[in-house]
Scaffold this active site. Structure first.
Site, short mmCIF file in Angstrom:
data_model
loop_
_atom_site.label_atom_id
_atom_site.label_comp_id
_atom_site.label_asym_id
_atom_site.label_seq_id
_atom_site.Cartn_x
_atom_site.Cartn_y
_atom_site.Cartn_z
N TYR A 15 -27.17 -41.46 -39.90
CA TYR A 15 -27.03 -42.70 -39.12
C TYR A 15 -25.64 -42.81 -38.49
O TYR A 15 -25.42 -43.65 -37.62
CB TYR A 15 -27.29 -43.96 -39.98
N HIS A 27 -32.46 -37.22 -48.47
CA HIS A 27 -33.15 -37.93 -47.40
C HIS A 27 -34.56 -37.42 -47.13
O HIS A 27 -35.46 -38.16 -46.74
CB HIS A 27 -32.31 -37.80 -46.11
#
Ligand SMILES: NC(=O)c1ccc[n+]([C@@H]2O[C@H](COP(=O)([O-])OP(=O)(O)OC[C@H]3O[C@@H](n4cnc5c(N)ncnc54)[C@H](OP(=O)(O)O)[C@@H]3O)[C@@H](O)[C@H]2O)c1
Length: 289
Positions: A57, A115
């Site tokens: 991000y 992730h």
């Protein structure tokens, strides 16, 4: 499966961890620049104490600055981050975790996740994925034992990935963060997580915004006098998940109390259940060996 009761406590107890997971958090995927500061400060103002970020991000430093700017004590906020597919494997995962600590300017991360079950530049069917993600898991276990990570977990792990990890892990993951919304309730996976003592964090609870215009959602919202976002988030909470809606527009943020302190009646929850059709709004880990 266990059903949540009407008034929900603000935290979920995590297995093997001394810290509790706040049930409602701020998602930050695609939040950049001044949006990070405005959303984080609004979220803190209305009682959020949980922020979800990830290496990909690219906003961990901005989040850390926004927290400092606000003046809230570090230990008051639960921060989740995630190591990326290109950081799988022993050396890369260790370096990635230490870099996250630096970017967050913190001696610990509340929750660090893998992730994605796959590794970058590795074919989805390649058994190397399994080897690399287990190496990453060993690093998370080690850093957890050192106290640098207060809790550890995974994201986008399917049943097969969790069963495999269960047979190798010294420490079981405390969280699995996965896509969960009425069109894709992921019921079997959530049941397995419950059986293994893994808390589920639901992402894309609003279908990345698409579900907010769904006629059934609009009708349920009208019948309850709540907004479509409240209805969808409450549905996720009633399935026993934590939720992490993202809002670049701070006006979209809903105070945790407005989600925890009312109940979606059984017949309306069932109407939302009826939306199940397998739609996926985000990436699909089902083919990863
Ligand atoms: N682990 C993973 O692989 C993974 C994958 C995807 C997401 N996530 C995490 O989950 C978080 C949430 O998922 P998401 O960002 O994909 O989607 P989401 O939370 O389902 O939807 C976000 C969208 O809904 C809008 N919205 C939010 N609250 C609203 C409200 N009250 N009224 C009207 N619109 C509203 C937002 O608009 P504005 O932004 O314009 O306010 C944005 O367009 C992410 O930010 C990220 O932290 C994790």
């Amino acid at each position: 499966m266990e059903k949540a009761t009407s008034i929900l406590p603000p935290h979920i107890k995590l297995s093997h961890s001394l810290i509790d997971l706040p049930r409602v958090g701020l998602g930050t995927f695609k939040l950049a620049g001044s949006e990070v500061t405005s959303s984080v400060s609004r979220a803190l103002e209305i009682g959020y104490r949980h922020i979800d970020t990830a290496v990909i991000y690219k906003n961990e430093e901005l989040i850390s600055s926004a927290l400092k700017q606000h003046g809230i004590a570090r230990e008051e906020v639960f921060i989740t981050s995630k190591i990326s597919p290109y950081q799988q494997g022993a050396e890369r995962a260790r370096a990635a975790a230490l870099e996250i600590l630096q970017r967050l300017d913190s001696s610990y991360v509340d929750l660090l996740l893998i992730h994605w079950p796959g590794a970058s530049k590795t074919k989805t069917t390649d058994p190397a994925n399994a080897k690399l993600r287990l190496e990453s898991w060993r690093v998370l276990e080690e850093l957890y034992e050192q106290g640098k990570l207060k809790a550890i977990g995974v994201s986008n792990y399917e049943e097969s990935h969790l069963k495999e990890l269960a047979s190798h892990a010294k420490i079981m993951p405390m969280v699995n963060q996965v896509e969960v919304h009425p069109q894709r309730p992921n019921t079997c996976l959530r049941q397995l997580c419950q059986d293994l003592g893994i808390a589920v964090v639901a992402y894309a609870s609003l279908g990345c915004g698409h579900l907010l215009q769904n006629p059934i959602v609009l009708d349920v919202a009208q019948q309850t006098g709540k907004s479509p976002a409240q209805v969808l988030l409450r549905w996720g909470l009633q399935k026993g998940c934590a939720v992490i809606p993202k809002a670049a527009n701070p006006g979209h943020l809903i105070a945790a109390g407005e989600l925890l302190n009312w109940e979606l009646p059984g017949d309306l929850e069932a109407r939302l259940d009826g939306l199940e059709n397998g739609t996926k709004y985000c990436w699909d880990p089902s083919g990863i060996a």
